[in-house]
Structures are given as C-alpha cells and as structure tokens.
Design a protein around this motif. Structure first.
Motif, PDB file in Angstrom:
ATOM      1  N   ILE A  15       7.344   2.712  -8.662  1.00 13.93           N
ATOM      2  CA  ILE A  15       8.054   3.603  -9.592  1.00 13.93           C
ATOM      3  C   ILE A  15       7.065   4.589 -10.213  1.00 13.93           C
ATOM      4  CG2 ILE A  15       9.360   3.732 -11.745  1.00 13.93           C
ATOM      5  CD1 ILE A  15      10.547   1.009 -11.074  1.00 13.93           C
ATOM      6  N   ASN A  16       7.354   5.856 -10.096  1.00 11.62           N
ATOM      7  CA  ASN A  16       6.533   6.930 -10.650  1.00 11.62           C
ATOM      8  C   ASN A  16       5.075   6.849 -10.217  1.00 11.62           C
ATOM      9  OD1 ASN A  16       8.145   8.764 -12.055  1.00 11.62           O
ATOM     10  ND2 ASN A  16       8.359   7.392 -13.799  1.00 11.62           N
ATOM     11  N   ARG A  17       4.815   6.343  -9.030  1.00 10.60           N
ATOM     12  CA  ARG A  17       3.456   6.335  -8.483  1.00 10.60           C
ATOM     13  C   ARG A  17       3.416   7.277  -7.282  1.00 10.60           C
ATOM     14  NH1 ARG A  17      -1.121   3.535  -9.439  1.00 10.60           N
ATOM     15  NH2 ARG A  17      -2.617   3.264  -7.739  1.00 10.60           N
ATOM     16  N   HIS A  18       2.603   8.305  -7.389  1.00 13.51           N
ATOM     17  CA  HIS A  18       2.566   9.340  -6.370  1.00 13.51           C
ATOM     18  C   HIS A  18       1.117   9.615  -5.957  1.00 13.51           C
ATOM     19  CE1 HIS A  18       6.727  10.137  -7.585  1.00 13.51           C
ATOM     20  NE2 HIS A  18       6.286  10.147  -8.819  1.00 13.51           N
ATOM     21  N   TYR A  19       0.960  10.084  -4.742  1.00 12.15           N
ATOM     22  CA  TYR A  19      -0.375  10.447  -4.254  1.00 12.15           C
ATOM     23  C   TYR A  19      -0.276  11.756  -3.495  1.00 12.15           C
ATOM     24  CZ  TYR A  19      -4.827  10.234  -1.769  1.00 12.15           C
ATOM     25  OH  TYR A  19      -6.072  10.522  -1.266  1.00 12.15           O
ATOM     26  N   ALA A  20      -0.926  12.777  -4.011  1.00 13.28           N
ATOM     27  CA  ALA A  20      -0.913  14.099  -3.377  1.00 13.28           C
ATOM     28  C   ALA A  20      -2.302  14.707  -3.522  1.00 13.28           C
ATOM     29  CB  ALA A  20       0.144  14.997  -4.031  1.00 13.28           C
ATOM     30  N   PRO A  21      -3.244  14.335  -2.649  1.00 12.19           N
ATOM     31  CA  PRO A  21      -4.632  14.787  -2.786  1.00 12.19           C
ATOM     32  C   PRO A  21      -4.809  16.291  -2.746  1.00 12.19           C
ATOM     33  CG  PRO A  21      -4.247  13.805  -0.622  1.00 12.19           C
ATOM     34  CD  PRO A  21      -3.037  13.500  -1.448  1.00 12.19           C
ATOM     35  N   ARG A  29      -8.974  16.261 -12.627  1.00  9.03           N
ATOM     36  CA  ARG A  29      -8.462  15.028 -13.223  1.00  9.03           C
ATOM     37  C   ARG A  29      -9.513  14.279 -14.037  1.00  9.03           C
ATOM     38  NH1 ARG A  29      -8.399   9.661 -11.655  1.00  9.03           N
ATOM     39  NH2 ARG A  29      -6.550   8.444 -12.210  1.00  9.03           N
ATOM     40  N   ALA A  30     -10.762  14.279 -13.582  1.00  6.54           N
ATOM     41  CA  ALA A  30     -11.811  13.484 -14.245  1.00  6.54           C
ATOM     42  C   ALA A  30     -11.935  13.836 -15.726  1.00  6.54           C
ATOM     43  CB  ALA A  30     -13.144  13.686 -13.538  1.00  6.54           C
ATOM     44  N   LYS A  31     -11.872  15.118 -16.046  1.00 12.34           N
ATOM     45  CA  LYS A  31     -11.970  15.544 -17.448  1.00 12.34           C
ATOM     46  C   LYS A  31     -10.785  15.032 -18.253  1.00 12.34           C
ATOM     47  CE  LYS A  31     -13.496  17.906 -20.982  1.00 12.34           C
ATOM     48  NZ  LYS A  31     -14.733  17.469 -21.698  1.00 12.34           N
ATOM     49  N   ALA A  59       1.426  10.408 -12.781  1.00 13.87           N
ATOM     50  CA  ALA A  59       2.816  10.595 -12.359  1.00 13.87           C
ATOM     51  C   ALA A  59       3.329  11.984 -12.720  1.00 13.87           C
ATOM     52  CB  ALA A  59       3.704   9.522 -12.999  1.00 13.87           C
ATOM     53  N   ILE A  60       2.919  12.472 -13.888  1.00 15.53           N
ATOM     54  CA  ILE A  60       3.389  13.780 -14.351  1.00 15.53           C
ATOM     55  C   ILE A  60       2.686  14.914 -13.612  1.00 15.53           C
ATOM     56  CG2 ILE A  60       3.427  15.360 -16.332  1.00 15.53           C
ATOM     57  CD1 ILE A  60       3.681  12.770 -18.098  1.00 15.53           C
ATOM     58  N   LEU A  61       1.355  14.877 -13.598  1.00 20.37           N
ATOM     59  CA  LEU A  61       0.601  16.032 -13.107  1.00 20.37           C
ATOM     60  C   LEU A  61       0.492  16.082 -11.592  1.00 20.37           C
ATOM     61  CD1 LEU A  61      -2.164  16.347 -15.834  1.00 20.37           C
ATOM     62  CD2 LEU A  61      -0.017  17.602 -15.601  1.00 20.37           C
ATOM     63  N   THR A  62       0.817  15.004 -10.909  1.00 23.57           N
ATOM     64  CA  THR A  62       0.902  15.070  -9.452  1.00 23.57           C
ATOM     65  C   THR A  62       2.138  15.860  -9.034  1.00 23.57           C
ATOM     66  OG1 THR A  62      -0.289  12.982  -9.148  1.00 23.57           O
ATOM     67  CG2 THR A  62       1.091  13.694  -7.332  1.00 23.57           C
ATOM     68  N   GLN A  63       3.155  15.849  -9.883  1.00 22.16           N
ATOM     69  CA  GLN A  63       4.425  16.504  -9.541  1.00 22.16           C
ATOM     70  C   GLN A  63       4.652  17.826 -10.256  1.00 22.16           C
ATOM     71  OE1 GLN A  63       7.813  13.425  -8.908  1.00 22.16           O
ATOM     72  NE2 GLN A  63       6.619  12.638 -10.621  1.00 22.16           N
ATOM     73  N   TYR A  64       4.081  17.976 -11.462  1.00 22.35           N
ATOM     74  CA  TYR A  64       4.350  19.166 -12.274  1.00 22.35           C
ATOM     75  C   TYR A  64       3.047  19.858 -12.647  1.00 22.35           C
ATOM     76  CZ  TYR A  64       8.922  16.968 -12.768  1.00 22.35           C
ATOM     77  OH  TYR A  64      10.142  16.379 -12.519  1.00 22.35           O
ATOM     78  N   GLU A  65       3.065  21.173 -12.627  1.00 19.45           N
ATOM     79  CA  GLU A  65       1.889  21.948 -13.021  1.00 19.45           C
ATOM     80  C   GLU A  65       2.057  22.393 -14.466  1.00 19.45           C
ATOM     81  OE1 GLU A  65      -0.645  25.771 -11.316  1.00 19.45           O
ATOM     82  OE2 GLU A  65       0.656  24.616  -9.971  1.00 19.45           O
ATOM     83  N   VAL A  73      -3.272  18.169 -25.007  1.00 24.46           N
ATOM     84  CA  VAL A  73      -2.103  17.652 -25.730  1.00 24.46           C
ATOM     85  C   VAL A  73      -1.366  16.635 -24.861  1.00 24.46           C
ATOM     86  CG1 VAL A  73       0.117  18.241 -26.782  1.00 24.46           C
ATOM     87  CG2 VAL A  73      -1.838  19.757 -27.083  1.00 24.46           C
ATOM     88  N   VAL A  74      -1.198  16.942 -23.587  1.00 25.74           N
ATOM     89  CA  VAL A  74      -0.522  16.034 -22.663  1.00 25.74           C
ATOM     90  C   VAL A  74      -1.263  14.701 -22.587  1.00 25.74           C
ATOM     91  CG1 VAL A  74       0.131  15.645 -20.256  1.00 25.74           C
ATOM     92  CG2 VAL A  74       0.516  17.888 -21.310  1.00 25.74           C
ATOM     93  N   CYS A  75      -2.588  14.764 -22.525  1.00 23.82           N
ATOM     94  CA  CYS A  75      -3.386  13.529 -22.449  1.00 23.82           C
ATOM     95  C   CYS A  75      -3.179  12.647 -23.672  1.00 23.82           C
ATOM     96  CB  CYS A  75      -4.868  13.870 -22.299  1.00 23.82           C
ATOM     97  SG  CYS A  75      -5.287  14.599 -20.705  1.00 23.82           S
ATOM     98  N   PHE A  76      -3.190  13.247 -24.839  1.00 20.44           N
ATOM     99  CA  PHE A  76      -2.991  12.470 -26.069  1.00 20.44           C
ATOM    100  C   PHE A  76      -1.563  11.939 -26.150  1.00 20.44           C
ATOM    101  CE2 PHE A  76      -7.078  13.928 -27.119  1.00 20.44           C
ATOM    102  CZ  PHE A  76      -7.531  13.272 -28.263  1.00 20.44           C
ATOM    103  N   MET A  77      -0.618  12.710 -25.624  1.00 17.67           N
ATOM    104  CA  MET A  77       0.776  12.271 -25.693  1.00 17.67           C
ATOM    105  C   MET A  77       1.060  11.119 -24.728  1.00 17.67           C
ATOM    106  SD  MET A  77       2.298  13.572 -28.137  1.00 17.67           S
ATOM    107  CE  MET A  77       3.859  12.820 -27.692  1.00 17.67           C
ATOM    108  N   VAL A  78       0.431  11.102 -23.545  1.00 22.57           N
ATOM    109  CA  VAL A  78       0.684   9.977 -22.639  1.00 22.57           C
ATOM    110  C   VAL A  78       0.107   8.686 -23.226  1.00 22.57           C
ATOM    111  CG1 VAL A  78       0.920  11.327 -20.536  1.00 22.57           C
ATOM    112  CG2 VAL A  78      -1.348  10.479 -21.192  1.00 22.57           C
ATOM    113  N   VAL A  79      -0.972   8.805 -23.987  1.00 20.24           N
ATOM    114  CA  VAL A  79      -1.504   7.620 -24.675  1.00 20.24           C
ATOM    115  C   VAL A  79      -0.508   7.147 -25.730  1.00 20.24           C
ATOM    116  CG1 VAL A  79      -3.327   6.762 -26.208  1.00 20.24           C
ATOM    117  CG2 VAL A  79      -3.917   8.219 -24.258  1.00 20.24           C
ATOM    118  N   HIS A  80       0.053   8.076 -26.469  1.00 21.11           N
ATOM    119  CA  HIS A  80       1.055   7.738 -27.489  1.00 21.11           C
ATOM    120  C   HIS A  80       2.276   7.072 -26.852  1.00 21.11           C
ATOM    121  CE1 HIS A  80       3.506   8.207 -31.120  1.00 21.11           C
ATOM    122  NE2 HIS A  80       4.443   8.767 -30.378  1.00 21.11           N
TER     123      HIS A  80
END
Length: 300
Positions: A15-21, A29-31, A59-65, A73-80
């Motif tokens: 579920i919500n696991r994607h791989y798109a190299p 992604r590392a940052k 899951a979010i950034l593999t599918q959406y730009e 902000v997105v990084c802090f929100m996924v932690v929340h």
C-alpha cells in the motif's frame, strides 16, 4: 496467532509503496530525508514515526511533483502525520510547534491545508508497513540464539543483544537512506537486515531455517537485498545515519511509547532462543556486479 499477524502485515506492505528511479525526486531525496530526521529529533518522536514519515514522503514524491521551495514544509508535515499514527496523543506536538520549527512565514492554517492535500495524495492511507514495522515484529520473536552469543564470546547476554539491535537498526537505516531499496518489499528488507547484522557479528549461520520460517523469507527472497545492504555498509553507508551526534537507534529512545501504549519491541525483552537449525550457506557470496533476480519479491 503470530502467522496470521505477519500475513496481515505482508498483505498491506504494498500500500502506497512505489519505486520509480527515473523520477526527479530520487536525485534530491537525501536532503529531504535529513529534514525528516531533524524534524523527528526536534519533536522528540520515536524511530517508528521516523521510518513511517520517510515512507509517506516516498509515496507522495514518487508520484507527485512539488515545488522545491515547499519541500521542507512537506518533510515536517509527513513527520506530523506519521506521529498521529504512531505516537500516543499526549506526545503529539501541535501544528503551532511545527510552524515554529520551520522558522519561516508558514502559518498554522497553511499547514492544515498541507495536511489535507498530502492526505489526499495518499488516499488517506497512512498506516503503511515499513521495514521497521517488520523488524519490531521479528524482534519480539527472538532472532539471536544462545549458541550465536556463545560463539562470539560475549559473556553478557543483554549487552550482546543491545549491540546486535543497534547494528540491525543501522542496516534498516541504510535502506531508508537509499531510494533504490524501495524496489524491495519491506519484509524482505527487514529479513535481509537481520542477516546482515548476523554476518557483521560473526554469527556462523547468517540465515538459518528457523529465521526463514519466522520471517517467511527464504534465502532466495533476500539474498540480493542482503548483498546490496552489506556493500553499502562496507563502503561507508553504515556511517550515514548520524544526525547531531545521534544514530537512529538512539532516536528510538527519545520516545519509547506508541500510540497504543506499548513500547518498541527490543531484543532484550524478547531474549534468546537456544539455537537455530542450519540452512543454506554463502548468503553473501554473490559478486558485486551480479544482476538482481529476485523477481516477484520486488515492489512493482
């Protein structure tokens, strides 16, 4: 029943696991993983929250730009959002705290909007099964034997188990830091990490048949992932998990209680088993250029 629980977890791991190299996200992604780690540390959240947040981010950034200036902000929100799934209510920080940590002009109302948007991107399916989810389950069952400890001359069983658990989390962290491991199912990564930790500690049997039965992962299922993990470790990947002087295994101590009130599983609470049955040797015997042929075990 343990097998039923594991089967249910495995059914949900895609579920919500994607791989798109080829996606742009993979290149920076590392940052973003560092932002996630920093947020989890500053908000005093547990390791399970940290790993879930990384899975949500992937899951979010593999599918959406999303525009680069909005990614912090997105990084802090996924932690929340991950914390809402993993932490007890009394340990949750409000969006006002998140806004303060961001230290910019982002308002609480804007963060509420982000939470709704990101939730929609995920289809509001946030309870993802990460490699750490499986590690917690496997830890509760006992993955080190008394025979193992005796063979490496560890006199203090508890100290040996603590050291082993920390090394195990190092390998899980390597997988989280490197996007290419997203092509493997979380259960495969968890099992491969156990095998890598066993090798690192000099345990004679890297992948005994009892552990194959416990994890439902065969030698063939995990060998490519395990070899890749260990190559990263030997090339210095094992040192990439430090942030502000902390390792991921220290991060888990910062918040030891889950939303349901139970503590993180640990080897010291699970203890040891007497010995494991032997299994096929040479799990790490592959060549560095070997093609990954794990087939159906890869996440599509």
């Amino acid at each position: 029943d343990g097998n039923i629980m594991l089967s249910q977890m495995m059914k949900k791991q895609s579920i919500n696991r994607h791989y798109a190299p080829e996606c742009k996200y993979a290149s920076y992604r590392a940052k973003l993983v560092e932002y996630v780690r920093t947020a989890a540390e500053k908000l005093d959240y547990s390791t399970c929250t940290y790993f879930l947040a990384i899975s949500l981010l992937d899951a979010i950034l593999t599918q959406y730009e999303i525009a680069k200036q909005q990614l912090k902000v997105v990084c802090f929100m996924v932690v929340h959002m991950a914390a809402k799934m993993e932490e007890r209510h009394d340990r949750l920080s409000g969006l006002n705290v998140v806004a303060q940590l961001l230290d910019d002009d982002t308002t609480v109302e804007q963060l509420k909007g982000w939470e709704l948007t990101l939730g929609k991107y995920l289809g509001f399916k946030l309870d993802l099964k990460t490699p750490y989810t499986f590690i917690e389950y496997f830890l509760s069952k006992g993955i080190v034997s008394n025979f193992d400890i005796g063979k490496v001359n560890e006199e203090d069983t508890e100290s040996a188990l603590i050291k082993f658990e920390r090394k195990l989390l190092d390998f899980i962290d390597i997988s989280a830091n490197n996007y290419e491991f997203n092509k493997y199912a979380p259960a495969v990564i968890a099992a491969a990490s156990i095998a890598c930790a066993r090798r690192n500690f000099g345990y004679m049997n890297h992948w005994p048949s009892d552990l194959q039965n416990l994890t439902e992962q065969s030698y063939e299922d995990i060998k490519y992932c395990a070899r890749k993990l260990y190559r990263y470790y030997e090339s210095g990947g094992g040192d990439c998990n430090a942030v502000s002087g902390k390792t991921v295994s220290e991060l888990r101590k910062a918040s030891s209680s889950h939303k349901n009130g139970s503590s993180d599983y640990s080897l010291t609470s699970a203890g040891t088993v007497d010995n494991f049955k032997s299994a096929k040797p040479c799990l790490f015997g592959g060549k560095s250029g070997e093609t990954d042929k794990s087939g159906g075990r890869l996440v599509k």
